[in-house]
Design a protein around this motif. Sequence first.
Motif, short mmCIF file in Angstrom:
data_model
loop_
_atom_site.label_atom_id
_atom_site.label_comp_id
_atom_site.label_asym_id
_atom_site.label_seq_id
_atom_site.Cartn_x
_atom_site.Cartn_y
_atom_site.Cartn_z
N UNK A 1 82.11 -50.09 -96.11
CA UNK A 1 81.49 -49.19 -97.09
C UNK A 1 80.38 -48.32 -96.48
N UNK A 2 80.15 -48.54 -95.19
CA UNK A 2 79.04 -47.83 -94.53
C UNK A 2 79.25 -46.31 -94.55
N UNK A 3 80.50 -45.92 -94.35
CA UNK A 3 80.81 -44.50 -94.31
C UNK A 3 80.53 -43.84 -95.66
N UNK A 4 80.95 -44.56 -96.72
CA UNK A 4 80.69 -44.03 -98.06
C UNK A 4 79.20 -43.91 -98.32
N UNK A 5 78.47 -44.94 -97.88
CA UNK A 5 77.02 -44.93 -98.07
C UNK A 5 76.38 -43.77 -97.31
N UNK A 6 76.93 -43.52 -96.12
CA UNK A 6 76.39 -42.42 -95.30
C UNK A 6 76.57 -41.08 -96.01
N UNK A 7 77.68 -40.94 -96.71
CA UNK A 7 77.94 -39.68 -97.42
C UNK A 7 77.01 -39.52 -98.62
N UNK A 8 76.58 -40.66 -99.17
CA UNK A 8 75.76 -40.61 -100.38
C UNK A 8 74.27 -40.46 -100.08
N UNK A 9 73.89 -40.63 -98.83
CA UNK A 9 72.45 -40.63 -98.52
C UNK A 9 71.83 -39.30 -98.91
N UNK A 10 70.80 -39.42 -99.70
CA UNK A 10 70.13 -38.21 -100.21
C UNK A 10 69.05 -37.77 -99.22
N UNK A 11 69.06 -36.48 -98.91
CA UNK A 11 68.03 -35.95 -98.02
C UNK A 11 67.08 -35.11 -98.85
N UNK A 12 65.81 -35.38 -98.70
CA UNK A 12 64.83 -34.60 -99.46
C UNK A 12 64.38 -35.36 -100.69
N UNK A 13 63.07 -35.42 -100.86
CA UNK A 13 62.51 -36.16 -101.98
C UNK A 13 61.86 -35.24 -103.00
N UNK A 14 61.42 -34.09 -102.56
CA UNK A 14 60.65 -33.21 -103.42
C UNK A 14 61.45 -31.94 -103.70
N UNK A 15 61.55 -31.54 -104.97
CA UNK A 15 62.29 -30.30 -105.25
C UNK A 15 61.59 -29.09 -104.65
N UNK A 16 62.39 -28.17 -104.14
CA UNK A 16 61.78 -27.00 -103.49
C UNK A 16 62.60 -25.76 -103.78
N UNK A 17 62.02 -24.62 -103.49
CA UNK A 17 62.72 -23.34 -103.67
C UNK A 17 62.38 -22.45 -102.48
N UNK A 18 63.31 -21.58 -102.12
CA UNK A 18 63.05 -20.65 -101.01
C UNK A 18 62.31 -19.45 -101.60
N UNK A 19 61.14 -19.16 -101.06
CA UNK A 19 60.34 -18.05 -101.62
C UNK A 19 60.23 -16.87 -100.67
N UNK A 20 60.62 -17.06 -99.42
CA UNK A 20 60.48 -15.98 -98.45
C UNK A 20 61.53 -16.17 -97.37
#
Lengths: 375, 193
Positions: A36-55
């Motif tokens: 199940x490691x591969x599935x877990x690898x696909x689910x890993x979330x990157x980024x904790x804080x919501x952000x937006x591109x402003x420039x």
Amino acid sequence: MADTGGATTKNIFLEWQQSLLDETAASFRRWGRFPYLWQQALKVQKGATPSEVVYEEDRLKLRRYIPRGPIRYRTPLVFVFALVNRPYILDLRPGRSVVSHFVDRGFDTYLIDWGEPSRADRHLTIDDYVNGYLSNVIDYVRERTDSSQANVLGYCMGGTLSSMFTALHQERVRNLILMAAGINFATEDGLLNLWCEPRYFDVDRFVDTYGNVPAEFLQTMFLMLKPLQNLVEKPITLVERMDDEDFVDDYLAMEGWLNDNIPVPGEVFREFVKYLYQKNLLVKNQMPVGRHIVDLRDITCPVLNLMAKKDDLVPCSQSLPFNSLVSSKDKKVMEVSAGHIGLAVGSKAQRELWPQACDWLAKRSEPLRRRARNK
Amino acid sequence: MADNASFFTRMWMDFATRMMTAGMSFNPFSPPPQAARQARGAYLGAVSDFAEQMMRSPQFLSLMKQGMDTSLGARKQMDEYMTAMRHDTQGTASEDIDALMIDVRHLGSRMSERMDEIEGLIHDLGRRLDGMEGNGRGVPHTNGTRAGDRDSLRTRERDALRAERQAYRPQEPVARKAVKGRKRPRKNPQERE
């Protein structure tokens, strides 16, 4: 006496037997999770804080982190990441995010993502980054937040670039925070310094041949700094703790980031190796950046220098001299027992270092007096 | 050769000593998995130190340089071959694009320098005008001024301006913004609302 000795031997034998049974059961449990490691690898979330591109400018993107509460400080904070690897390590996962510490404390926080350079960017120089992109970003952030200055936090190579920018444009920087930033390269504590010596590494020939520095080359160099740890110990630790879901998530997120390398523009690499690793010009106040010479004595703002004691990429001996080279009166060093990446995402750094760094910056930032600015 | 041999002998001796020390510290009361982990830790620690020493040795560094030189040589040869092939078929090689890019960059830097000069001139002119207005002299061609006076005034000012221009050196680093141009920043969707 003999009975006691026999009983002890028997107890030891039973304990041994029990521990072997436990270990065998644990091994089955761990290996059972392997498919199940591969599935877990696909689910890993990157980024904790919501952000937006402003420039955006060329490949650069400036992210603004959306605050969860009101902004409490007028002076914005800009994270300057290295040109090697991607910047999401600073906001890797919940509980492993440097950015979220500052966002939660009420700083208007921005992060520079330099983007992936193409072959067309091979001629970009440090001048283009420091007096071009970084300067434009700081101006944009100042305009946007109606602030005359910005706080700058530079990590690794980003720290070196930030120190150059601050020396050239001191009036635009209120506080400077460096994280494992290479400043004094005349040290042989790190293997990279040794490998970059002119007699062993012809940087001109390398850049002339390859153009941009291939990501695979950099990845190999970083792995070679601690080959046993990176190639043997880490996988063993993963196998041993495969039943710990949080550990596996952290591991996969981290490994995903470590293998997500990007090339470095050739001319930047040439200047970095030649002027810094080989000639150590920054410390000598002779570092050329375009038509300007960087003089670290021009830095007068408060400085916080963060270092990792077990850093094999940028040892403390490379970062520490910075504080004695600047003219600032308000300067501080904070160290944590971690490695280069652990300085950002390590448990100890998250628990002890970053709250202190936030306090340090909060004391030196102008509070926002009017109604909360939460655009 | 003898140096190499003594270097490796020393390292292997050190490695063997460390492994023996680790083996002697074995505690029969500790459970086997734990003892195995300790032994593994000692082994990996010793090998890791050995690797570190080896990678710092002149032998390894020379070998690394040799490998890199060979790799760069092969790559260069390949690039030259590909360039020649493309040129022979009237095509454009990456080398040509690089040369063009360098020309564009030189053009850009020349323009940047020229614009800095013009910026300096404008700055000087502005300062001169401010100074003249501050002194209440106004613009030179006022009524009642003779043509000769006017000319000499202009000559004096031109000379002064020239001297200042020669002395002028931009004190503050000029960002590339003026040349590169800033792309229109993306609007914050929340702001737009």
